[in-house]
Scaffold this motif. Structure first.
Motif, PDB file in Angstrom:
ATOM      1  N   TRP A  79      45.381  -1.661 -61.037  1.00  0.00           N
ATOM      2  CA  TRP A  79      45.173   0.083 -61.853  1.00  0.00           C
ATOM      3  C   TRP A  79      44.404   0.600 -62.323  1.00  0.00           C
ATOM      4  O   TRP A  79      44.593  -0.126 -63.715  1.00  0.00           O
ATOM      5  N   SER A  80      43.484   0.502 -62.609  1.00  0.00           N
ATOM      6  CA  SER A  80      42.159   1.497 -64.091  1.00  0.00           C
ATOM      7  C   SER A  80      43.056   3.203 -64.329  1.00  0.00           C
ATOM      8  O   SER A  80      42.861   4.021 -63.682  1.00  0.00           O
ATOM      9  N   LEU A  81      43.418   3.464 -65.771  1.00  0.00           N
ATOM     10  CA  LEU A  81      42.974   4.596 -65.956  1.00  0.00           C
ATOM     11  C   LEU A  81      41.815   5.718 -66.244  1.00  0.00           C
ATOM     12  O   LEU A  81      40.881   4.366 -66.512  1.00  0.00           O
ATOM     13  N   ARG A  82      41.755   6.557 -65.992  1.00  0.00           N
ATOM     14  CA  ARG A  82      40.775   7.831 -66.311  1.00  0.00           C
ATOM     15  C   ARG A  82      39.426   7.055 -67.045  1.00  0.00           C
ATOM     16  O   ARG A  82      38.299   7.188 -67.981  1.00  0.00           O
ATOM     17  N   ASP A  83      40.049   6.721 -68.668  1.00  0.00           N
ATOM     18  CA  ASP A  83      38.916   6.325 -69.539  1.00  0.00           C
ATOM     19  C   ASP A  83      38.558   5.249 -69.497  1.00  0.00           C
ATOM     20  O   ASP A  83      37.851   5.310 -70.751  1.00  0.00           O
ATOM     21  N   ASP A  84      39.314   4.321 -68.694  1.00  0.00           N
ATOM     22  CA  ASP A  84      38.389   2.698 -68.553  1.00  0.00           C
ATOM     23  C   ASP A  84      37.810   2.984 -67.662  1.00  0.00           C
ATOM     24  O   ASP A  84      36.957   1.452 -67.114  1.00  0.00           O
ATOM     25  N   LEU A  85      37.090   3.951 -66.818  1.00  0.00           N
ATOM     26  CA  LEU A  85      36.143   4.199 -66.090  1.00  0.00           C
ATOM     27  C   LEU A  85      35.348   5.037 -66.108  1.00  0.00           C
ATOM     28  O   LEU A  85      35.077   5.726 -66.888  1.00  0.00           O
ATOM     29  N   PRO A  86      34.070   4.792 -64.974  1.00  0.00           N
ATOM     30  CA  PRO A  86      32.870   5.704 -65.133  1.00  0.00           C
ATOM     31  C   PRO A  86      32.820   7.445 -64.610  1.00  0.00           C
ATOM     32  O   PRO A  86      34.246   7.575 -64.123  1.00  0.00           O
ATOM     33  N   ASP A  87      31.682   7.553 -64.893  1.00  0.00           N
ATOM     34  CA  ASP A  87      31.669   8.736 -64.032  1.00  0.00           C
ATOM     35  C   ASP A  87      31.476   9.115 -63.134  1.00  0.00           C
ATOM     36  O   ASP A  87      31.124   8.855 -61.729  1.00  0.00           O
ATOM     37  N   PRO A  88      32.833  10.354 -62.763  1.00  0.00           N
ATOM     38  CA  PRO A  88      32.740   9.619 -60.969  1.00  0.00           C
ATOM     39  C   PRO A  88      32.087  11.164 -60.273  1.00  0.00           C
ATOM     40  O   PRO A  88      31.741  10.086 -58.919  1.00  0.00           O
ATOM     41  N   ARG A  89      31.154  11.282 -60.607  1.00  0.00           N
ATOM     42  CA  ARG A  89      30.488  12.333 -60.380  1.00  0.00           C
ATOM     43  C   ARG A  89      29.060  11.099 -59.670  1.00  0.00           C
ATOM     44  O   ARG A  89      28.654  11.278 -58.642  1.00  0.00           O
ATOM     45  N   ALA A  90      28.870  10.318 -60.823  1.00  0.00           N
ATOM     46  CA  ALA A  90      27.760   9.531 -59.588  1.00  0.00           C
ATOM     47  C   ALA A  90      28.163   8.313 -59.159  1.00  0.00           C
ATOM     48  O   ALA A  90      27.378   7.803 -58.144  1.00  0.00           O
ATOM     49  N   ALA A  91      28.805   7.862 -59.524  1.00  0.00           N
ATOM     50  CA  ALA A  91      30.240   7.156 -58.815  1.00  0.00           C
ATOM     51  C   ALA A  91      30.214   7.601 -57.220  1.00  0.00           C
ATOM     52  O   ALA A  91      29.712   7.001 -56.329  1.00  0.00           O
ATOM     53  N   GLY A  92      30.810   8.700 -56.502  1.00  0.00           N
ATOM     54  CA  GLY A  92      30.249   9.799 -55.558  1.00  0.00           C
ATOM     55  C   GLY A  92      28.530   9.832 -54.946  1.00  0.00           C
ATOM     56  O   GLY A  92      28.971   9.942 -53.908  1.00  0.00           O
ATOM     57  N   ARG A  93      28.088  10.288 -55.892  1.00  0.00           N
ATOM     58  CA  ARG A  93      26.673  10.084 -55.126  1.00  0.00           C
ATOM     59  C   ARG A  93      26.534   8.576 -54.411  1.00  0.00           C
ATOM     60  O   ARG A  93      25.429   8.913 -53.506  1.00  0.00           O
ATOM     61  N   LEU A  94      26.398   7.388 -55.706  1.00  0.00           N
ATOM     62  CA  LEU A  94      26.169   6.562 -55.730  1.00  0.00           C
ATOM     63  C   LEU A  94      27.052   5.863 -53.893  1.00  0.00           C
ATOM     64  O   LEU A  94      26.000   5.425 -52.636  1.00  0.00           O
ATOM     65  N   LEU A  95      28.277   6.556 -53.726  1.00  0.00           N
ATOM     66  CA  LEU A  95      29.041   6.371 -52.228  1.00  0.00           C
ATOM     67  C   LEU A  95      27.865   6.626 -51.668  1.00  0.00           C
ATOM     68  O   LEU A  95      27.916   6.640 -50.222  1.00  0.00           O
ATOM     69  N   PHE A  96      28.042   8.849 -52.078  1.00  0.00           N
ATOM     70  CA  PHE A  96      27.745   9.374 -50.462  1.00  0.00           C
ATOM     71  C   PHE A  96      26.211   8.977 -49.653  1.00  0.00           C
ATOM     72  O   PHE A  96      26.230   7.929 -48.818  1.00  0.00           O
ATOM     73  N   THR A  97      25.349   8.436 -50.630  1.00  0.00           N
ATOM     74  CA  THR A  97      23.914   7.375 -50.620  1.00  0.00           C
ATOM     75  C   THR A  97      23.352   6.161 -50.103  1.00  0.00           C
ATOM     76  O   THR A  97      23.086   6.207 -48.958  1.00  0.00           O
TER      77      THR A  97
END
Length: 189
Positions: A79-97
């Motif tokens: 499991w990764s903590l939020r501080d270790d993760l990239p921006d979720p908005r960009a990851a969501g856009r990449l996933l949806f597209t």
């Protein structure tokens, strides 16, 4: 022509009221379950209504430090903590597209595999493609991605996808695993 006498209407003041049986009232003192409210909120609360239940809050997720404390020979993603993760908005856009273009046949379905959990990928590959996604040649446009982070290391993202003037909802749950976001639930409406 003589007028006939009208029936007499009883006078409400001189007519006695019917007797109402009296009941004895009994006063019962019930101890309060909560301390009394004070201030302006006290006027807004009905004492006969029970207080609302607090909203459900999920518990904390396991942390990498907690897992390492139990055993040093653990392997695989953690499991990764939020501080270790990239921006979720960009990851969501990449996933949806990526998912919408793969379902439309514009890119291979295997490109969705690195973004999703094994269960979600199996559902995307074996599932039925939405007709609005698979039909037509107009481009798929993903609108602004909205993010909610209910727990550290978890993001719920949603957006509106448009094609041929029609709008469709897409939503996903992203969990931080191994330093990157991975989709564990995907809904395409």
């Amino acid at each position: 022509m003589t007028a006939s006498p009208e029936p007499a209407v009883p006078d409400p003041v001189s007519t006695p009221a019917p007797a109402i049986p009296l009941r004895t009232l009994r006063l019962s003192i019930v101890p309060a379950l909560h301390p009394p409210l004070t201030g302006p909120a006290a006027a807004l609360v009905d004492p006969a209504t029970p207080p609302p239940r607090p909203p459900h809050r999920p518990g904390p997720r396991p942390t990498p430090e907690g897992r390492r404390g139990r055993s040093q020979d653990l392997f695989g993603p953690a499991w990764s903590l939020r501080d270790d993760l990239p921006d979720p908005r960009a990851a969501g856009r990449l996933l949806f597209t990526t998912a919408l273009e793969a379902l439309a046949g514009r890119r291979p379905l295997t490109q969705v595999q690195r973004l999703t959990s094994p269960g979600v990928y199996a559902a995307v590959v074996s599932g039925r493609r939405p007709a609005w996604c698979a039909a037509g040649t107009t481009p798929l446009l993903v609108g602004p991605v909205h993010v909610c982070e209910p727990v550290d290391g978890v993001a719920e993202v949603s957006a509106v996808a448009r094609r041929s003037g029609r709008a469709h909802a897409v939503a996903a749950r992203l969990e931080g695993v191994g330093g990157r976001w991975r989709c564990t639930a995907l809904s395409i409406g």
